[in-house]
Design a protein around this motif. Structure first.
Motif, PDB file in Angstrom:
ATOM      1  N   ALA A   1       0.781  -1.269  -0.238  1.00 34.49           N
ATOM      2  CA  ALA A   1       0.072   0.137  -0.070  1.00 34.49           C
ATOM      3  C   ALA A   1       0.930   1.292  -0.171  1.00 34.49           C
ATOM      4  N   ARG A   2       2.034   1.181   0.851  1.00 36.23           N
ATOM      5  CA  ARG A   2       2.758   2.487   0.780  1.00 36.23           C
ATOM      6  C   ARG A   2       3.398   2.831  -0.513  1.00 36.23           C
ATOM      7  N   ALA A   3       3.651   1.651  -1.384  1.00 35.62           N
ATOM      8  CA  ALA A   3       4.525   1.760  -2.592  1.00 35.62           C
ATOM      9  C   ALA A   3       3.407   2.005  -3.552  1.00 35.62           C
ATOM     10  N   ASN A   4       2.121   1.809  -3.546  1.00 28.51           N
ATOM     11  CA  ASN A   4       1.255   1.787  -4.652  1.00 28.51           C
ATOM     12  C   ASN A   4      -0.085   2.712  -4.231  1.00 28.51           C
ATOM     13  N   SER A   5      -0.007   3.756  -3.754  1.00 23.09           N
ATOM     14  CA  SER A   5      -0.998   4.554  -3.446  1.00 23.09           C
ATOM     15  C   SER A   5      -2.136   4.011  -2.726  1.00 23.09           C
ATOM     16  N   GLY A   6      -1.793   3.282  -1.705  1.00 23.85           N
ATOM     17  CA  GLY A   6      -2.915   2.723  -0.908  1.00 23.85           C
ATOM     18  C   GLY A   6      -3.581   1.451  -1.540  1.00 23.85           C
ATOM     19  N   ALA A   7      -3.147   1.172  -2.633  1.00 25.29           N
ATOM     20  CA  ALA A   7      -3.877   0.107  -3.354  1.00 25.29           C
ATOM     21  C   ALA A   7      -3.821  -1.331  -2.433  1.00 25.29           C
ATOM     22  N   ALA A   8      -4.901  -2.302  -2.543  1.00 26.38           N
ATOM     23  CA  ALA A   8      -4.889  -3.452  -1.975  1.00 26.38           C
ATOM     24  C   ALA A   8      -4.162  -4.453  -3.142  1.00 26.38           C
ATOM     25  N   MET A   9      -3.659  -5.633  -2.374  1.00 26.47           N
ATOM     26  CA  MET A   9      -2.937  -6.472  -3.096  1.00 26.47           C
ATOM     27  C   MET A   9      -3.884  -7.388  -3.966  1.00 26.47           C
ATOM     28  N   SER A  10      -3.520  -7.260  -5.488  1.00 23.65           N
ATOM     29  CA  SER A  10      -4.443  -8.242  -6.171  1.00 23.65           C
ATOM     30  C   SER A  10      -3.877  -9.680  -6.246  1.00 23.65           C
ATOM     31  N   ILE A  11      -4.356 -10.518  -7.050  1.00 21.70           N
ATOM     32  CA  ILE A  11      -3.738 -11.948  -7.124  1.00 21.70           C
ATOM     33  C   ILE A  11      -2.388 -11.887  -7.584  1.00 21.70           C
ATOM     34  N   PRO A  12      -2.033 -11.254  -8.917  1.00 20.62           N
ATOM     35  CA  PRO A  12      -0.554 -11.254  -9.028  1.00 20.62           C
ATOM     36  C   PRO A  12       0.140 -10.546  -8.142  1.00 20.62           C
ATOM     37  N   ALA A  13      -0.421  -9.538  -7.306  1.00 20.37           N
ATOM     38  CA  ALA A  13       0.490  -8.850  -6.383  1.00 20.37           C
ATOM     39  C   ALA A  13       1.139  -9.944  -5.223  1.00 20.37           C
ATOM     40  N   VAL A  14      -0.009 -10.577  -4.800  1.00 17.21           N
ATOM     41  CA  VAL A  14       0.211 -11.473  -3.783  1.00 17.21           C
ATOM     42  C   VAL A  14       1.107 -12.807  -4.200  1.00 17.21           C
ATOM     43  N   ALA A  15       1.060 -13.242  -5.541  1.00 19.46           N
ATOM     44  CA  ALA A  15       1.873 -14.002  -5.964  1.00 19.46           C
ATOM     45  C   ALA A  15       3.299 -13.514  -6.031  1.00 19.46           C
ATOM     46  N   GLY A  16       3.427 -12.403  -6.592  1.00 16.54           N
ATOM     47  CA  GLY A  16       4.774 -11.699  -6.530  1.00 16.54           C
ATOM     48  C   GLY A  16       5.457 -11.793  -5.138  1.00 16.54           C
ATOM     49  N   PHE A  17       4.690 -11.294  -4.141  1.00 25.42           N
ATOM     50  CA  PHE A  17       5.137 -11.236  -2.875  1.00 25.42           C
ATOM     51  C   PHE A  17       5.594 -12.483  -2.291  1.00 25.42           C
ATOM     52  N   VAL A  18       4.730 -13.308  -2.489  1.00 25.04           N
ATOM     53  CA  VAL A  18       5.035 -14.726  -2.020  1.00 25.04           C
ATOM     54  C   VAL A  18       6.575 -15.418  -2.537  1.00 25.04           C
ATOM     55  N   GLY A  19       6.549 -15.294  -4.004  1.00 29.18           N
ATOM     56  CA  GLY A  19       7.732 -15.596  -4.802  1.00 29.18           C
ATOM     57  C   GLY A  19       8.791 -14.831  -4.375  1.00 29.18           C
TER      58      GLY A  19
END
Length: 337
Positions: A307-325
């Motif tokens: 959220a801090r880096a993306n204007s408060g956005a919630a994490m989408s499916i690709p975002a969560v996948a990227g974080f986990v990886g």
């Protein structure tokens, strides 16, 4: 087994990083990253990369990452560009490992080239089954395409079929004719056969040259109860719109790709998206009860960093996948000794 694999991975990166230090002397480590940041897959590619960056921020701030890491990012929108990006990152920039790629067709080309160059390839989002098959240097942290396909079949068998009280449901599979579509659709067909669900037709199409109206007419002629659709966003929307215009009578449809979970799918279709279910990887709204205390704490850190880096956005499916990886990789990077 998991510890053995992670230890081997850490050793591969450390050994390769020693070679990198000769070319680019520094106390840090540069890792490659290949994602589609333009073109039709840009939305998902950008979100997945943002998830990787959030993982890097959490790993650095928490002390889990013992070595400073920078990402050398390359935009790739075609398989040829993805393979060329691997060549550039390995031969010119001397990276010891590469993260990517969101799209299965991109990953199939990039991971194959990384394997040839004996460079660690860390797949954070692409699901096509062959990407990791018989590979020594290619790793993946998300579900396979066939697993996502089986999710759609299980949902049909355990939820839709009992609800509609059907003894022998008829199903049509629509799938994009590439490594991704074949992986997901193949998983669907295999499990459906074992459960006694009749797949009456499999409609393959080229995402760059297809007629949505023709596909819809073929589905109508099949008279299915349910539809399993393996499509990308643009073609998925177009096909669903064609089905609605054709007044194809479906009891339900299950989209087995992240396209059907993306906000853009519902934005483009509005109320017409009602009746389409989606089987894919989770976003950040996963139930807290499903996580351990440590997992929940990490998810909260991920949400905050993203959220801090993306204007408060919630994490989408690709975002969560990227974080986990990213998190799985970064917490196992070891400093050069």
């Amino acid at each position: 087994m998991r510890r053995l694999v992670i230890s081997a991975l850490a050793l591969l990166i450390v050994l390769a990083a020693c070679g990198q230090s000769q070319a680019t002397p520094s106390h840090g480590l540069v890792l490659g990253a290949i994602y589609p940041l333009s073109g039709p897959q840009a939305a998902g590619g950008k979100e997945e990369l943002a998830g990787v960056r959030a993982a890097l921020a959490v790993a650095q701030s928490s002390g889990a990452l013992k070595t400073p890491v920078q990402l050398d990012v390359v935009d790739a929108t075609t398989p040829q560009a993805a393979a060329a990006a691997v060549d550039h990152l390995v031969r010119d920039d001397h990276v010891p490992a590469i993260l990517g790629t969101y799209g299965s067709t991109l990953s199939a080309a990039a991971s194959a080239r990384a394997e040839e160059l004996k460079t660690v390839y860390w797949e954070t989002g692409a699901v096509a089954d062959p990407i990791t098959a018989q590979r020594r240097y290619v790793f993946r942290t998300v579900a396979t395409g066939s697993a996502l396909g089986r999710m759609a079949v299980d949902f049909t068998d355990q939820v839709l079929q009992p609800f509609y009280k059907l003894q022998a449901p008829r199903v049509v599979v629509i799938r994009v004719d590439d490594v991704y579509g074949r992986s997901v659709g193949g998983g669907e067909e295999t499990l459906a056969s074992g459960l006694g669900i009749s797949v009456v037709d499999v409609i393959e199409y080229d995402p760059h040259a297809y007629d949505a109206a023709v596909i819809a007419s073929r589905v109508a002629a099949d008279h299915p109860d349910f539809l399993w659709d393996v499509s990308y966003l643009d073609d998925g929307v177009a096909i669903w719109q064609a089905l609605l215009r054709r007044n194809v009578a479906l009891k339900a449809a299950v989209g087995t790709s992240s396209a059907f979970c993306m906000p853009d799918f519902s934005k483009r279709l509005g109320a017409d998206a009602v009746g389409v279910y989606a089987a894919d990887k989770p976003d950040s709204d996963i139930s807290d009860a499903a996580l351990s205390p440590a997992g929940l704490a990490l998810l909260q850190q991920a949400r905050s960093a993203y959220a801090r880096a993306n204007s408060g956005a919630a994490m989408s499916i690709p975002a969560v996948a990227g974080f986990v990886g990213g998190w799985t990789l970064f917490q196992n990077v070891r400093p050069r000794g």
